[in-house]
Write a protein that holds these residues in place. Structure first.
Motif, PDB file in Angstrom:
ATOM      1  N   LEU A 198      -7.289 -14.102   8.341  1.00 50.20           N
ATOM      2  CA  LEU A 198      -6.349 -13.059   7.608  1.00 50.20           C
ATOM      3  C   LEU A 198      -5.442 -12.439   7.938  1.00 50.20           C
ATOM      4  O   LEU A 198      -5.605 -11.195   8.753  1.00 50.20           O
ATOM      5  CB  LEU A 198      -7.355 -12.035   7.159  1.00 50.20           C
ATOM      6  CG  LEU A 198      -8.937 -12.791   7.104  1.00 50.20           C
ATOM      7  CD1 LEU A 198     -10.187 -12.094   7.227  1.00 50.20           C
ATOM      8  CD2 LEU A 198      -8.914 -13.038   5.587  1.00 50.20           C
ATOM      9  N   PRO A 199      -4.866 -12.206   7.235  1.00 49.24           N
ATOM     10  CA  PRO A 199      -3.150 -11.653   7.392  1.00 49.24           C
ATOM     11  C   PRO A 199      -3.465 -10.129   7.669  1.00 49.24           C
ATOM     12  O   PRO A 199      -3.795 -10.091   6.550  1.00 49.24           O
ATOM     13  CB  PRO A 199      -1.869 -11.595   6.231  1.00 49.24           C
ATOM     14  CG  PRO A 199      -2.646 -13.448   5.867  1.00 49.24           C
ATOM     15  CD  PRO A 199      -4.070 -13.065   5.614  1.00 49.24           C
ATOM     16  N   GLY A 200      -2.704  -9.500   8.419  1.00 45.31           N
ATOM     17  CA  GLY A 200      -3.174  -7.971   9.023  1.00 45.31           C
ATOM     18  C   GLY A 200      -4.571  -7.004   9.513  1.00 45.31           C
ATOM     19  O   GLY A 200      -4.819  -6.421   9.810  1.00 45.31           O
ATOM     20  N   ILE A 201      -5.538  -8.661   8.966  1.00 44.82           N
ATOM     21  CA  ILE A 201      -6.414  -8.443  10.538  1.00 44.82           C
ATOM     22  C   ILE A 201      -7.354  -9.283  11.454  1.00 44.82           C
ATOM     23  O   ILE A 201      -7.138  -9.175  11.842  1.00 44.82           O
ATOM     24  CB  ILE A 201      -8.235  -7.984   9.058  1.00 44.82           C
ATOM     25  CG1 ILE A 201      -7.882  -7.517   8.012  1.00 44.82           C
ATOM     26  CG2 ILE A 201      -9.146  -8.061   9.363  1.00 44.82           C
ATOM     27  CD1 ILE A 201      -8.610  -7.489   6.641  1.00 44.82           C
TER      28      ILE A 201
END
Length: 59
Positions: free
Chosen positions: A47-50
């Motif tokens: 999950l990009p950013g997570i």
């Protein structure tokens, strides 16, 4: 590491010496998987950013 997608092809382009060495190690693992009829299977989520890590298992 630069990653390019072209249809069903994935190109991984190392951007420094460490990445060249790591890509060579990955290449050798994947080639061995082909010879032994194994595959890379995604584990969990990316999950990009997570969750910034994409994890795979050799099956």
């Amino acid at each position: 590491m630069k990653i390019e997608l072209e249809g069903t092809l994935i190109k991984m382009i190392p951007e420094n010496e460490r990445e060249r060495e790591e890509l060579n190690q990955l290449w050798n693992i994947i080639i061995d998987c082909v010879n032994q009829n194994k595959k890379l299977v995604p584990v969990g989520e990316y999950l990009p950013g997570i969750k910034e890590v994409a994890t795979f298992h050799i099956e």
